[in-house]
Design a protein around this motif. Structure first.
Motif, PDB file in Angstrom:
ATOM      1  N   GLY A 428      44.529  62.451   8.355  1.00 15.80           N
ATOM      2  CA  GLY A 428      45.456  63.172   7.473  1.00 15.80           C
ATOM      3  C   GLY A 428      46.490  63.955   8.251  1.00 15.80           C
ATOM      4  O   GLY A 428      47.661  64.031   7.857  1.00 15.80           O
ATOM      5  N   VAL A 429      46.069  64.548   9.368  1.00 19.93           N
ATOM      6  CA  VAL A 429      47.034  65.322  10.172  1.00 19.93           C
ATOM      7  C   VAL A 429      48.089  64.366  10.758  1.00 19.93           C
ATOM      8  O   VAL A 429      49.288  64.666  10.742  1.00 19.93           O
ATOM      9  CB  VAL A 429      46.332  66.121  11.298  1.00 19.93           C
ATOM     10  N   TYR A 449      49.530  75.444  13.374  1.00 23.67           N
ATOM     11  CA  TYR A 449      48.977  74.118  13.114  1.00 23.67           C
ATOM     12  C   TYR A 449      49.589  73.528  11.845  1.00 23.67           C
ATOM     13  O   TYR A 449      49.634  74.188  10.801  1.00 23.67           O
ATOM     14  CB  TYR A 449      47.464  74.184  12.921  1.00 23.67           C
ATOM     15  N   LEU A 450      49.986  72.273  11.951  1.00 24.75           N
ATOM     16  CA  LEU A 450      50.497  71.564  10.776  1.00 24.75           C
ATOM     17  C   LEU A 450      49.417  71.489   9.699  1.00 24.75           C
ATOM     18  O   LEU A 450      49.687  71.600   8.502  1.00 24.75           O
ATOM     19  CB  LEU A 450      50.959  70.153  11.204  1.00 24.75           C
ATOM     20  N   LYS A 451      48.172  71.331  10.118  1.00 26.44           N
ATOM     21  CA  LYS A 451      47.065  71.233   9.150  1.00 26.44           C
ATOM     22  C   LYS A 451      47.027  72.495   8.282  1.00 26.44           C
ATOM     23  O   LYS A 451      46.711  72.443   7.100  1.00 26.44           O
ATOM     24  CB  LYS A 451      45.723  70.996   9.862  1.00 26.44           C
ATOM     25  N   ASP A 452      47.382  73.636   8.860  1.00 27.64           N
ATOM     26  CA  ASP A 452      47.368  74.876   8.083  1.00 27.64           C
ATOM     27  C   ASP A 452      48.551  74.954   7.116  1.00 27.64           C
ATOM     28  O   ASP A 452      48.444  75.520   6.028  1.00 27.64           O
ATOM     29  CB  ASP A 452      47.362  76.078   9.033  1.00 27.64           C
ATOM     30  N   ASP A 499      53.127  59.818  -3.272  1.00 29.50           N
ATOM     31  CA  ASP A 499      51.871  59.122  -2.943  1.00 29.50           C
ATOM     32  C   ASP A 499      51.460  59.433  -1.503  1.00 29.50           C
ATOM     33  O   ASP A 499      50.294  59.711  -1.216  1.00 29.50           O
ATOM     34  CB  ASP A 499      52.046  57.602  -3.079  1.00 29.50           C
ATOM     35  N   PHE A 500      52.423  59.354  -0.622  1.00 29.60           N
ATOM     36  CA  PHE A 500      52.173  59.588   0.801  1.00 29.60           C
ATOM     37  C   PHE A 500      51.599  60.998   0.997  1.00 29.60           C
ATOM     38  O   PHE A 500      50.545  61.200   1.625  1.00 29.60           O
ATOM     39  CB  PHE A 500      53.506  59.429   1.558  1.00 29.60           C
ATOM     40  N   ALA A 501      52.281  61.965   0.395  1.00 26.25           N
ATOM     41  CA  ALA A 501      51.825  63.354   0.540  1.00 26.25           C
ATOM     42  C   ALA A 501      50.473  63.562  -0.133  1.00 26.25           C
ATOM     43  O   ALA A 501      49.641  64.340   0.344  1.00 26.25           O
ATOM     44  CB  ALA A 501      52.873  64.302  -0.027  1.00 26.25           C
ATOM     45  N   SER A 502      50.244  62.849  -1.246  1.00 27.33           N
ATOM     46  CA  SER A 502      48.936  62.984  -1.916  1.00 27.33           C
ATOM     47  C   SER A 502      47.839  62.471  -0.995  1.00 27.33           C
ATOM     48  O   SER A 502      46.758  63.073  -0.898  1.00 27.33           O
ATOM     49  CB  SER A 502      48.876  62.170  -3.209  1.00 27.33           C
ATOM     50  N   ALA A 503      48.132  61.342  -0.318  1.00 21.12           N
ATOM     51  CA  ALA A 503      47.131  60.794   0.606  1.00 21.12           C
ATOM     52  C   ALA A 503      46.791  61.837   1.663  1.00 21.12           C
ATOM     53  O   ALA A 503      45.622  62.008   2.029  1.00 21.12           O
ATOM     54  CB  ALA A 503      47.666  59.520   1.253  1.00 21.12           C
ATOM     55  N   ILE A 504      47.810  62.536   2.136  1.00 28.08           N
ATOM     56  CA  ILE A 504      47.570  63.586   3.146  1.00 28.08           C
ATOM     57  C   ILE A 504      46.648  64.665   2.563  1.00 28.08           C
ATOM     58  O   ILE A 504      45.692  65.096   3.196  1.00 28.08           O
ATOM     59  CB  ILE A 504      48.920  64.192   3.605  1.00 28.08           C
ATOM     60  N   CYS A 505      46.968  65.074   1.329  1.00 27.65           N
ATOM     61  CA  CYS A 505      46.148  66.130   0.706  1.00 27.65           C
ATOM     62  C   CYS A 505      44.703  65.657   0.538  1.00 27.65           C
ATOM     63  O   CYS A 505      43.768  66.426   0.734  1.00 27.65           O
ATOM     64  CB  CYS A 505      46.720  66.526  -0.650  1.00 27.65           C
ATOM     65  N   CYS A 507      43.149  63.701   2.395  1.00 29.93           N
ATOM     66  CA  CYS A 507      42.488  63.743   3.718  1.00 29.93           C
ATOM     67  C   CYS A 507      42.170  65.172   4.147  1.00 29.93           C
ATOM     68  O   CYS A 507      41.154  65.432   4.789  1.00 29.93           O
ATOM     69  CB  CYS A 507      43.395  63.144   4.796  1.00 29.93           C
ATOM     70  N   LEU A 508      43.053  66.102   3.814  1.00 28.74           N
ATOM     71  CA  LEU A 508      42.938  67.445   4.387  1.00 28.74           C
ATOM     72  C   LEU A 508      42.209  68.454   3.497  1.00 28.74           C
ATOM     73  O   LEU A 508      41.883  69.550   3.955  1.00 28.74           O
ATOM     74  CB  LEU A 508      44.323  67.999   4.731  1.00 28.74           C
ATOM     75  N   ARG A 509      41.984  68.078   2.252  1.00 23.92           N
ATOM     76  CA  ARG A 509      41.292  69.059   1.398  1.00 23.92           C
ATOM     77  C   ARG A 509      39.840  69.185   1.871  1.00 23.92           C
ATOM     78  O   ARG A 509      39.321  68.304   2.577  1.00 23.92           O
ATOM     79  CB  ARG A 509      41.375  68.643  -0.068  1.00 23.92           C
TER      80      ARG A 509
END
Ligand code: ATP
Length: 727
Positions: A428-429, A449-452, A499-505, A507-509
């Motif tokens: 996700g990152v 951190y981008l993850k944050d 969709d792309f950003a949702s996939a990231i979310c 992964c990172l939630r």
């Protein structure tokens, strides 16, 4: 009575040697399948001849739980020790494992490989019948098992000993076996030292003059000598050094006109004297097992005292991290590339997870891009699931991982437990880096951190939403897109961006999704993007050298090479088929490069006189519309851009066009895999377009439909190129 190790006579120096490691993949696969379904007893009996060290053997047997073929693992172990096919065959025949032996015999006879019986006699004397184990009290039923394995009954895979107790089976089997002289304990020492006299196989070492040289090997060897790596890297010169990772210095080298990357492990970086060896061993083992288009292939290795090298293909587009940051002044990656890189990465992770392998070190510097921008996941830090009962979690304490906090979830940092979810998080990152172009770690930024940054958006969405969990991701995704979408890459269809950003979310939630779910979201996004480009208002085409459907009846093929100006003009004219759905809203700031060749806000209008051009010469960045922000046109994946133009007239032009296309097709053969993928998608998108067009009462261009069909037949080798354009 004890089982004796089959004695081996020395190999004849002049005879061509056929090694186990050079067996074709399909033979190995068939062989492994036959072997894997033997009873535990028979399998262990075979394996005990190959690996005489019981601890080593049990380690391999344990892998069975992960679904990995243990025979393949065993064959690797033996293969790198330069076992020969005749040795394998003799062992199989000696143990009466005829079905597996038949696989090898079928292959050698079909390929006219001569393993004459006299030669076999010289190579290996088969174990004599009286040497087979018959003495242990429990041997009688097992003897029957052996017979069934020769001609198995449907349930021959089931041992008479309960499969629920594999440990007991292994041990029982092991204890009933004799103890042949132990082979070298691990790969490294075995490769470095001379073999025990009675060992069934001889390790390879550059310092063993009696051993066949590399040039004797049928298909080259995985094992490089010290001299070879030194020569390839000009003595590990600074000039050849192209990078440095946590574990290794990275060199670019050349051997036999092929360019390689040679990673020389830093011996001093490791926490214990054995850790380099363990790291190396794991890396080699896993590389041997993994075969996926998105996983970096291991081409060789070198093991000598104080020098451990891993050899990979050199990937000219370097790391994803460097490309996203446009180091070396390269143009930003286009959205088509980004989406396809993201999907490649996810597929690699899914593949590893399906094999029970955790990566543990996913980051953008570990994703390498080949000449077609196909991503290849490097595997420093790969680990296996721990085989013991405790978990699917392996405790990770290495320096590598501590240095990778940027890509790891908080839980992991605290508890050090590596699970599949950790990989999904790291993935996700990387996806977030791809979507935003923002560095995963920037100490001068808050949060660093981008993850944050992404976590903050998820949190805000949570706080402001009382609705269902799913919409939280969507809400956060919208925010992420509006705030952080990488503007350098041009515009991106809103739906796709979300969709792309949702996939990231996902992964990172905190309770993140499985990798398969993330893959599904990204594949949906890719399909939308592709469909939009092919059927809708595409300007740059979806990085494929396939024709774009238009709705004109009379369109003909033109091979005119447009000037840069024409390209731009065509981009500006790119038309949406008449009646196409209204242009979808696009995300991204009004592009700093409004003629960037991406999805600009084109008017939805038809262009009845459009045709298409495959233009191989139209590759240079400065010919591309908005080249400052788009390099899709000059990558191999999108070499043959599609452009809509006025039709060419007459048969002559058409013939010329056909001739030209043949040239193009020859070049396209190099991009075969891309082409195949595209065609399938094209067919689906065309059929959906057909449906749409039908409902809009638009007549379909039959010639083009025929061409699409022909392309598919061409790829299946059912048509040759001269028939491709026959209508
Ligand atoms: N096969 C390759 N082809 C081209 N460049 C490569 C290749 N492998 C590595 N590199 C370059 O060398 C750099 C260092 O690679 P390496 O995998 O050793 O370290 P890393 O991924 O940056 O860090 P770590 O060792 O912590 O995983 C990469 O960032 C990349 O630029």
């Amino acid at each position: 009575m004890t089982l004796q190790q089959p004695p081996l006579a020395p190999r004849r120096a002049s005879a061509p040697v056929l090694y186990v490691h050079s067996m074709p993949a399909w033979v190995l696969e068939d062989f492994c399948r036959k072997m894997d379904c033997l009873s535990d007893y028979d399998w262990m009996r075979f394996a005990s001849y190959v690996i005489t060290d019981q601890t080593e053997l049990r380690k391999i047997k344990c892998l069975e739980k992960t679904g990995i073929s243990i025979t393949r693992e065993l064959m690797w172990w033996w293969g790198v020790r330069l076992a020969t096919v005749p040795q394998l065959l003799e062992l199989l025949q000696g143990l009466q494992l005829y079905r597996a032996a038949q696989v090898i015999l079928d292959w050698t006879s079909a390929s006219n490989i001569n393993i004459s019986s006299s030669e076999k006699e010289e190579l290996v004397a088969p174990p004599k019948q009286e040497n087979t184990p018959v003495t242990a009290p429990e041997n009688k039923p097992r003897e029957r098992e052996k017979e069934t394995s020769v001609m198995p009954s449907p349930d021959s895979s089931h041992s008479t000993v309960s499969p629920a107790a594999p440990g007991a089976v292994s041990e029982g089997a092991l204890y009933s076996l004799p103890s042949p002289p132990p082979p070298p304990r691990d790969l490294l020492t075995s490769l470095q030292s001379n073999p025990p006299v009675s060992s069934s196989v001889k390790p390879c070492s550059s310092s063993a003059p009696q051993q066949e040289t590399m040039t004797d090997l049928p298909s080259g060897s995985l094992l490089w000598t010290h001299g070879e790596v030194t020569a390839a890297t000009n003595g590990f010169s600074d000039k050849s050094r192209i990078g440095e990772g946590t574990f290794a210095d990275v060199y670019k080298g050349q051997r036999n006109n092929t360019v390689y990357v040679i990673k020389r492990l830093k011996e001093m970086e490791c926490t214990s004297p054995n850790s380099t060896q363990r790291f190396f061993h794991t890396e080699v083992q896993i590389c041997f097992r993994c075969c996926h288009v998105n996983i970096l292939q291991l081409l060789g290795f070198s093991v000598e005292t104080g020098l451990h090298c891993l050899i990979y293909p050199y990937l000219p587009n370097g790391s994803l991290q460097n490309k996203l940051q446009c180091r070396d002044d390269s143009a930003p990656l286009t959205w088509e590339m980004r989406v396809s890189i993201a999907i490649g990465l996810i597929r690699a992770v899914e593949y590893l997870h399906n094999f029970g392998i955790l990566h543990g070190n996913i980051k953008s510097s570990n994703v390498l891009l080949d000449e077609n921008f196909t991503p290849k996941l490097g595997h420093s830090g790969l680990r296996l699931y721990s085989a013991d009962k405790k978990s699917e979690c392996a405790v990770m304490k290495t320096k590598v991982l501590q240095a990778s906090l940027t890509y790891l979830p908080e839980d992991f940092v605290r508890h050090g437990q590596l699970t599949a979810k950790v990989d999904v998080f790291s993935c996700g990152v990387v996806l977030a880096e791809i979507l935003t172009g923002i560095k995963a770690l920037d100490e001068g930024r808050h949060p660093m951190y981008l993850k944050d940054m992404i976590a903050d958006e998820i949190q805000t969405a949570k706080e402001s939403s009382y609705s269902k969990v799913k919409s939280i991701e969507k809400l956060a995704a919208k925010e992420i897109c509006s705030k952080y979408l990488d503007r350098n890459a041009g515009h991106l269809l809103e739906e796709v961006a979300i969709d792309f950003a949702s996939a990231i979310c996902f992964c990172l939630r905190k309770k993140n999704s499985g990798i398969a779910e993330v893959l599904e979201i990204m594949e949906t996004a890719e399909n939308k993007l592709r469909e939009h480009y092919i059927c809708g208002s595409s300007i740059s085409g979806f990085s494929m050298n396939t024709p774009e459907e238009t709705d004109d009846e009379t369109a003909s093929v033109s091979t005119d090479v447009p000037s840069a100006g024409e390209s731009r003009g065509a981009s500006a004219q790119a038309a949406v088929p008449s009646g196409a759905a209204p242009c979808t809203a696009l995300l991204g700031a009004p592009a700093p490069h409004t003629d960037c060749g991406q999805l600009s806000r084109v008017p939805c209008e038809s262009d009845e006189s459009t045709s298409f051009i495959w233009n191989p010469s139209d590759r240079s960045t400065d010919e591309l519309p908005g080249s400052s922000c788009n390099n899709s046109g000059n990558t191999a994946a999108s070499d043959y851009r599609i452009k809509q133009e006025k039709p060419a007239n007459g048969l002559q032009e058409r013939n010329a066009a056909c001739a030209k296309r043949e040239e193009v097709l020859a070049a396209a053969a190099a991009a075969q895999s891309t082409l195949q993928q595209t065609s399938a998608q094209l067919v689906s998108s065309c059929s959906s377009q057909v449906a749409r067009e039908t409902s809009w009462k638009i007549k379909i261009n039959d010639k083009k439909k025929k061409l699409m069909e022909n392309i598919l037949l061409y790829e299946e080798d059912k048509l040759n190129s001269s028939e491709l354009f026959e209508s």
